[in-house]
Design an enzyme around this catalytic site. Sequence first.
Site, PDB file in Angstrom:
ATOM      1  CD  GLU A 176       1.950  -5.747   7.917  1.00  0.00           C
ATOM      2  OE1 GLU A 176       2.032  -6.964   7.705  1.00  0.00           O
ATOM      3  OE2 GLU A 176       2.762  -4.913   7.469  1.00  0.00           O
TER       4      GLU A 176
ATOM      5  CG  HIS B 274      -0.159   0.042   2.526  1.00  0.00           C
ATOM      6  ND1 HIS B 274       0.368   1.203   3.062  1.00  0.00           N
ATOM      7  CD2 HIS B 274       0.172  -0.937   3.397  1.00  0.00           C
ATOM      8  CE1 HIS B 274       0.985   0.939   4.190  1.00  0.00           C
ATOM      9  NE2 HIS B 274       0.893  -0.360   4.425  1.00  0.00           N
TER      10      HIS B 274
END
Length: 212
Positions: A81, A8
Amino acid sequence: MILYIVRHGETDWNLAHKVQGQTDICLNDYGRHLAEETARGMKKIPIDLGYTSPLKRARETAEIILGDRDIPLIDDPRIREISFGSYEGIISGGGDERSRAFSRFFTDTANYEAPRDGESIRMLYDRTGDFLADLMSRRELADKSILVSTHGAAMTAILNRIKGNLTVDHFWRDEVPPNCSVTKVEVSGGSARIAEEGMIFYKEKVKKWKTV
């Protein structure tokens, strides 16, 4: 099958070196800029399908890269994550006891101990490995080009598996992938290989994550 695995774009917590993990932080303006530049760089690359971590920063990165293409984008929690539990929100490299304990995640992974409400590196390997194996086993996707939008540690776990490195102590052997870096993976005959790693489509100097 071709996978384009992307980390990201930048968030304010990245900029402040705050531990994010599964805390749901949005992209900042610079992070959106990086994703827009990546979208321009990938404009001519055919993509049939997208998978994204459900966290906002990864989903928004994927949405920007895909733009107005009429392409399905599927949330998959297996590529979120790693959870840092009670470490999330602290400053990486700070002088307090929790910051020193967290710093082992980057500097001494063999001796990193996840908090009780967090995940170990081995747990991260397991769930991201399950995602990759699932994707590679789906015959209907064998000829597809797929965007995978994820995070620094989750991306590293996937790439380490492809490289045959599943050790915990050498987890960061190839450092943290920069924001919006893209790695191309080719899948054929039940095996995966990295064709190009760490592609950058923006002009700015790549910002390295400082681990201490």
